[in-house]
Write a protein that holds these residues in place. Structure first.
Motif, PDB file in Angstrom:
ATOM      1  N   ILE A 119      -3.067  -7.157   1.959  1.00 51.94           N
ATOM      2  CA  ILE A 119      -3.219  -7.354   0.503  1.00 51.94           C
ATOM      3  C   ILE A 119      -3.663  -6.028  -0.088  1.00 51.94           C
ATOM      4  CG2 ILE A 119      -4.462  -8.667  -1.287  1.00 51.94           C
ATOM      5  CD1 ILE A 119      -5.370 -10.527   1.138  1.00 51.94           C
ATOM      6  N   ASN A 120      -3.178  -5.707  -1.280  1.00 49.35           N
ATOM      7  CA  ASN A 120      -3.823  -4.592  -1.971  1.00 49.35           C
ATOM      8  C   ASN A 120      -3.947  -4.925  -3.442  1.00 49.35           C
ATOM      9  OD1 ASN A 120      -0.978  -3.843  -2.760  1.00 49.35           O
ATOM     10  ND2 ASN A 120      -2.015  -2.064  -3.557  1.00 49.35           N
ATOM     11  N   THR A 121      -4.795  -4.170  -4.094  1.00 50.80           N
ATOM     12  CA  THR A 121      -4.909  -4.305  -5.534  1.00 50.80           C
ATOM     13  C   THR A 121      -4.945  -2.916  -6.141  1.00 50.80           C
ATOM     14  OG1 THR A 121      -6.054  -5.365  -7.352  1.00 50.80           O
ATOM     15  CG2 THR A 121      -7.422  -4.568  -5.538  1.00 50.80           C
ATOM     16  N   VAL A 122      -5.019  -2.847  -7.490  1.00 49.65           N
ATOM     17  CA  VAL A 122      -4.638  -1.606  -8.157  1.00 49.65           C
ATOM     18  C   VAL A 122      -5.785  -0.623  -8.411  1.00 49.65           C
ATOM     19  CG1 VAL A 122      -2.469  -2.453  -9.103  1.00 49.65           C
ATOM     20  CG2 VAL A 122      -4.591  -2.949 -10.305  1.00 49.65           C
ATOM     21  N   SER A 123      -6.887  -0.784  -7.688  1.00 48.82           N
ATOM     22  CA  SER A 123      -7.908   0.278  -7.600  1.00 48.82           C
ATOM     23  C   SER A 123      -8.875  -0.091  -6.481  1.00 48.82           C
ATOM     24  CB  SER A 123      -8.665   0.458  -8.916  1.00 48.82           C
ATOM     25  OG  SER A 123      -9.503  -0.655  -9.169  1.00 48.82           O
ATOM     26  N   LYS A 127       2.844   7.907  -2.452  1.00 53.56           N
ATOM     27  CA  LYS A 127       2.535   8.376  -1.088  1.00 53.56           C
ATOM     28  C   LYS A 127       1.489   7.479  -0.428  1.00 53.56           C
ATOM     29  CE  LYS A 127       4.039  13.100  -1.776  1.00 53.56           C
ATOM     30  NZ  LYS A 127       3.733  14.179  -2.725  1.00 53.56           N
ATOM     31  N   SER A 128       0.514   7.022  -1.220  1.00 54.93           N
ATOM     32  CA  SER A 128      -0.495   6.097  -0.674  1.00 54.93           C
ATOM     33  C   SER A 128       0.151   4.781  -0.242  1.00 54.93           C
ATOM     34  CB  SER A 128      -1.580   5.806  -1.707  1.00 54.93           C
ATOM     35  OG  SER A 128      -2.197   6.996  -2.132  1.00 54.93           O
ATOM     36  N   TYR A 129       1.123   4.304  -1.018  1.00 56.88           N
ATOM     37  CA  TYR A 129       1.826   3.064  -0.631  1.00 56.88           C
ATOM     38  C   TYR A 129       2.604   3.263   0.674  1.00 56.88           C
ATOM     39  CZ  TYR A 129       0.675  -0.038  -4.491  1.00 56.88           C
ATOM     40  OH  TYR A 129       0.000  -0.865  -5.349  1.00 56.88           O
ATOM     41  N   VAL A 130       3.250   4.421   0.805  1.00 58.82           N
ATOM     42  CA  VAL A 130       3.995   4.678   2.046  1.00 58.82           C
ATOM     43  C   VAL A 130       3.041   4.668   3.240  1.00 58.82           C
ATOM     44  CG1 VAL A 130       5.403   6.355   3.311  1.00 58.82           C
ATOM     45  CG2 VAL A 130       5.864   5.922   0.886  1.00 58.82           C
ATOM     46  N   GLU A 131       1.856   5.288   3.065  1.00 60.60           N
ATOM     47  CA  GLU A 131       0.847   5.269   4.139  1.00 60.60           C
ATOM     48  C   GLU A 131       0.462   3.829   4.499  1.00 60.60           C
ATOM     49  OE1 GLU A 131      -0.137   7.867   5.984  1.00 60.60           O
ATOM     50  OE2 GLU A 131       1.368   8.889   4.759  1.00 60.60           O
ATOM     51  N   LEU A 132       0.287   3.005   3.460  1.00 61.48           N
ATOM     52  CA  LEU A 132      -0.099   1.615   3.686  1.00 61.48           C
ATOM     53  C   LEU A 132       1.021   0.839   4.395  1.00 61.48           C
ATOM     54  CD1 LEU A 132      -2.257  -0.545   3.393  1.00 61.48           C
ATOM     55  CD2 LEU A 132      -1.509  -0.941   1.033  1.00 61.48           C
ATOM     56  N   TYR A 133       2.271   1.063   3.973  1.00 60.58           N
ATOM     57  CA  TYR A 133       3.406   0.420   4.646  1.00 60.58           C
ATOM     58  C   TYR A 133       3.413   0.776   6.134  1.00 60.58           C
ATOM     59  CZ  TYR A 133       5.544  -0.134  -0.082  1.00 60.58           C
ATOM     60  OH  TYR A 133       5.825  -0.439  -1.389  1.00 60.58           O
TER      61      TYR A 133
END
Length: 498
Positions: free
Chosen positions: A230-234, A485-491
């Protein structure tokens, strides 16, 4: 080391430029674009509401995705998935539109019936169909994404389908889901009888281990329980919703159990649209190199709002929906005090009737100090960001927020409450070190807000110091590059957890 090219299915209930009610639509367009620029293969799935212009966007049939039949309770529903590309960019992002006349095509509005002003009574069925479309799209195309990126409650059932009803489907054990919370306050809550319509296994029909919450079916809870991550926007909002009841909207316990799978990534802003150097909507463009030109926009702004211009009098601005959650009650409380100070105040927004009537009265009472526009205007929003000296955003909670980032890019110093995305994107100015990009108060209280406004006004008198803070904010990188880039790291993190 070259990154492996990821296949990402991005599912959202709204995407710019097709349809929009809020920030989700901007994110659902900007993030897939950036991910594609970074070399990944992104495809987007969203409903084709009546407001989507089929001819303009060249939306066409795909033979394999025509006349798909699913059951919603006892009802057979037939839909097709049509296609086009996200317009206006060099990179190709394929869009799949869920096309069904009864549930989507016959309505221009997304969630709310414009006649009654209430949610459509069949929103449960509409978004069950969207979640089922995720499954059907993968099965019929034989295209297995590495990551299915789902957004907000409207997509919350998909992880439950993947982990339960379709878990034995070939290839489905490898599917990974990321569920993004844009606003936890909206959860997709329906009567318990709706559970039957989902065709999910009966063991999920409970509060304890299933997708009911307080006896009702809850789409958001389903997404939180069954997604891989799960993630949220901050980052701060992620902490707040999993540790504090007041932010958890009734789901704090569910979130705290999954704390180790909950991350925060701040949204980016579209610097092609929001940047004083290339902003097509402001009278005079400027940048960090010729910051003195900003004052020309201040002249235009005050003229537009019918207030007298004086370079030495700071203009504080608000652009907001006028609701308590946005801290408008604090502004109302502090108003008599504010009007005693050496400042001018400009407000743009729409919301609760009580605030419309209050601000209208104040505009009559203080014609030289306060002016407002009660409505929405994109052009005025840009003019305010460019022309004001300060931007006030005293939110009670704020998952991410964008205006505090726009303000810094425009050299308009934000005054914010320390919560959610505001705490993560504004650095409180510190007199001792001379570092910081804005002003911040902690307690949700009109006195504390006023004290921080006074501090800002005092520093405004020292223009040399003020410009130093302006330039620090203008140098911050709020672009989507960083967030993508942070999303790619999370993926990658999700994929490495096999």
């Amino acid at each position: 080391m070259a990154t492996r090219r990821l296949r990402i299915l991005f599912v959202s209930s709204e995407v710019v430029p097709f349809v929009k009610t809020g920030g989700l639509a901007d994110v659902s367009s900007a993030l897939p674009k950036k991910l594609t620029e970074l070399g990944h293969e992104v495809r987007i799935l969203l409903p084709k509401y009546g407001a989507v212009d089929e001819r303009k966007f060249k939306i066409h049939d795909i033979v394999r995705l025509k006349d798909i039949n699913v059951k919603v309770g006892d009802k057979e529903v037939i839909f097709s998935l049509k296609s086009c590309f996200l317009p206006g960019i060099r990179t190709r992002v394929q869009i799949y539109f869920l096309d069904n006349q009864e549930y989507f095509g016959s309505r221009n509005s997304l969630y709310i019936d414009p006649i009654t002003g209430k949610d459509y009574p069949d929103n449960d069925e509409r978004f069950i169909i969207l979640n089922r479309a995720v499954i059907e799209l993968i099965l019929r195309l034989g295209w297995y994404p590495d990551i299915i990126h789902l957004n907000d409650w409207q997509c919350g059932l998909a992880p439950a389908y993947i982990k339960s009803a379709f878990k034995d489907q070939e290839g489905f054990d490898k599917l990974k889901t990321l569920f993004t919370i844009h606003n936890l306050a909206y959860q997709g809550v329906f009567p318990p009888s709706v559970f039957k319509k989902t065709s999910l296994p009966d063991d999920l029909n409970s509060d304890k281990k299933g997708i009911l919450h307080k006896g009702k079916l809850n789409f958001m809870k389903s997404g939180l329980l069954f997604s891989d991550v799960i993630n949220t926007v901050s980052e701060t909002y992620a902490k707040e919703i999993s540790t504090k009841e007041e932010f958890g909207e009734g789901l704090k316990d569910v979130l705290s159990k999954r704390k180790d799978k909950l991350f925060g990534i701040v949204n980016g802003i579209d610097t092609n649209i929001w940047h004083p150097e290339n902003d097509k909507l402001i009278p005079v463009r400027y940048s960090i190199k010729n910051l003195e030109k900003k004052v020309e926009n201040k002249k235009h702004l005050l003229e537009r709002f019918g207030l007298p211009f004086d370079e030495k009098v700071p203009v504080i601005s608000v652009i907001s929906r006028l609701y308590d959650a946005k801290g408008i009650d604090l502004i109302q409380k502090a108003f008599p005090e504010l009007m005693k100070m050496n400042l001018q105040f400009i407000l743009l927004g729409t919301g609760d009737y009580k605030y419309h009537s209050f601000f209208n009265k104040m505009a009559i009472k203080y014609p030289k100090k306060f002016s407002c526009y009660l409505g929405f205007s994109d052009e005025l929003a840009h003019l305010i960001e460019a022309g004001a000296d300060m931007f006030l955003m005293p939110s009670k909670y704020e998952p991410c927020g964008l205006n505090q980032m726009y303000s810094q890019v425009y050299g308009t110093l934000p005054i914010v409450r320390e919560t959610g995305g505001l705490a993560d994107t504004v650095k409180r100015f510190d007199e001792k070190t001379g570092e910081g990009t804005g002003f911040m108060f902690k307690k949700y209280d009109a006195k504390d807000m006023l004290a921080e406004i006074k501090r800002a006004l005092k520093i405004f008198d020292d223009q040399k110091l003020w410009q130093k803070i302006q330039k620090a904010g203008m140098k911050e990188d709020f672009s989507w590059d960083r967030s993508a880039k942070s999303y790619v790291e999370l993926y990658k993190k999700i994929l490495s957890e096999d």
